[in-house]
Design an enzyme around this catalytic site. Structure first.
Site, PDB file in Angstrom:
ATOM      1  CB  VAL A  60      -0.963   0.044   1.208  1.00 36.49           C
ATOM      2  CG1 VAL A  60      -2.031  -1.023   1.091  1.00 36.49           C
ATOM      3  CG2 VAL A  60      -0.202  -0.075   2.518  1.00 36.49           C
ATOM      4  CE1 TYR A  61       3.505   1.424   4.444  1.00 32.68           C
ATOM      5  CE2 TYR A  61       5.758   0.748   4.036  1.00 32.68           C
ATOM      6  CZ  TYR A  61       4.688   0.878   4.894  1.00 32.68           C
ATOM      7  OH  TYR A  61       4.810   0.480   6.198  1.00 32.68           O
TER       8      TYR A  61
END
Length: 323
Positions: A60-61
């Site tokens: 998700v980064y």
């Protein structure tokens, strides 16, 4: 740089883990303070030259772009067998059903997507980013066991959750003959020590490696309380983690650092590493001197009096970061 085993495994990691959330493509929904690839690469190369071998990212980064930057830089600056590459799964990667969570379908799909972005055929440490209350833990654990047996993952880790949940997962994996979690990535620093009550003793008892996130409290421990940064002004999640009553601890860090003649970051990180259950704090870096401080903290040994001075103002906090 010093190296140590991750929990009771044979895996050796550097005492500092470089957190890759600081790097990403803002145009793809990344954090506004994340560094683009051309600025991230010199820091990653500097970390490798300093002896850091442990790198932690997540799907998700910055919508996957952190994994892409991480993978390309490590391919250019290091041999794959010389680094320990960690990533995570759980957060939403796309709208609609099965675009998030820890179902078997999500884990298998997201692992393959992470491997593609990272440009590798295996991950050293694959971590569940949070607990998924919508999926039976047995389903999650069996899926994770299967990816280890497939060769796509070497070790399994977990991140912030209640200690009872982690204990349940460890017990079930052992009971079913599945690969167990070997590490816990949790919220731990001078401003929030609630993990000392249950989670850290559990990890010590079970031989679990501890790799704390936000060991510098989103930078709060490195500057005066009222001093703002571009990250602190835009980090909505970070604004939920600390409160004005923590300012006294920040002042104690400043006092110890001044007496020692070192930056505050070194003192705050040295305190985290003073706890014998901690394997390696995960440090976010956006400037090269941040990395210098992290590396120097490995060799900074605090006295018992300094530790007591830093810890004395602490008062109980609500558990934050995963509820």
């Amino acid at each position: 740089m010093e190296y140590t085993r991750l929990g009771n495994t044979g895996l050796e990691v550097s005492r500092i883990c470089l957190g890759m959330m600081s790097f990403g493509d803002a145009s793809r929904g990344g954090h506004p303070w994340a560094l683009p690839e051309d600025q991230a690469r010199p820091i990653i190369e500097q970390a490798l030259n300093a002896g850091i071998t442990f790198f932690d990212t997540a799907n998700v980064y910055s919508a996957g772009s952190s994994e892409e930057i991480t993978g390309r830089a490590l391919a250019d600056f290091a041999r794959r067998e010389d680094v320990v590459l960690a990533t995570k799964v759980h957060g939403r990667m796309r709208p609609g059903p099965n675009g998030a969570g820890l179902s078997r379908k999500a884990i298998l799909a997201e692992l393959d997507a992470s491997l593609t972005r990272l440009g590798t055929d295996y991950v050293d440490l694959y971590q569940i980013h949070r607990w998924d209350p919508a999926t039976p833990i047995e389903e999650t654990l069996e899926a994770l066991d299967s990816v280890v047996r497939s060769g796509k993952v070497r070790y399994l880790g977990a991140s912030s959750m209640w200690a009872w949940q982690f204990s349940k997962a460890l017990h079930l994996a052992g009971e079913r003959g599945w690969h167990r979690f070997v590490s816990m990535q949790d919220h731990y620093n001078l401003l929030n020590r609630e993990e000392e009550r249950e989670m850290l003793p559990l990890c010590a008892d079970q031989g679990i490696g501890v790799i704390p996130w936000s060991p510098l409290a989103r930078g709060r421990l490195t500057r005066d309380w009222d001093e703002a940064t571009s990250r602190s002004e835009t980090d909505e999640f970070g604004k939920t983690l600390y409160n004005p009553g923590d300012a006294t601890i920040v002042e104690r860090v400043a006092a110890v650092a001044e007496a020692r003649g070192v930056p505050r970051a070194q003192v705050a990180l040295a305190w985290v590493m003073h706890n014998p259950v901690v394997t390696a704090p995960i440090v976010g870096v956006t400037k090269q001197h941040h990395l210098d401080d992290a590396v120097a903290a490995v060799d900074l040994r605090l006295t018992d009096d300094e530790v007591a001075q830093l810890e004395e103002p602490y008062t109980p906090h609500e558990v934050v970061g995963f509820r």
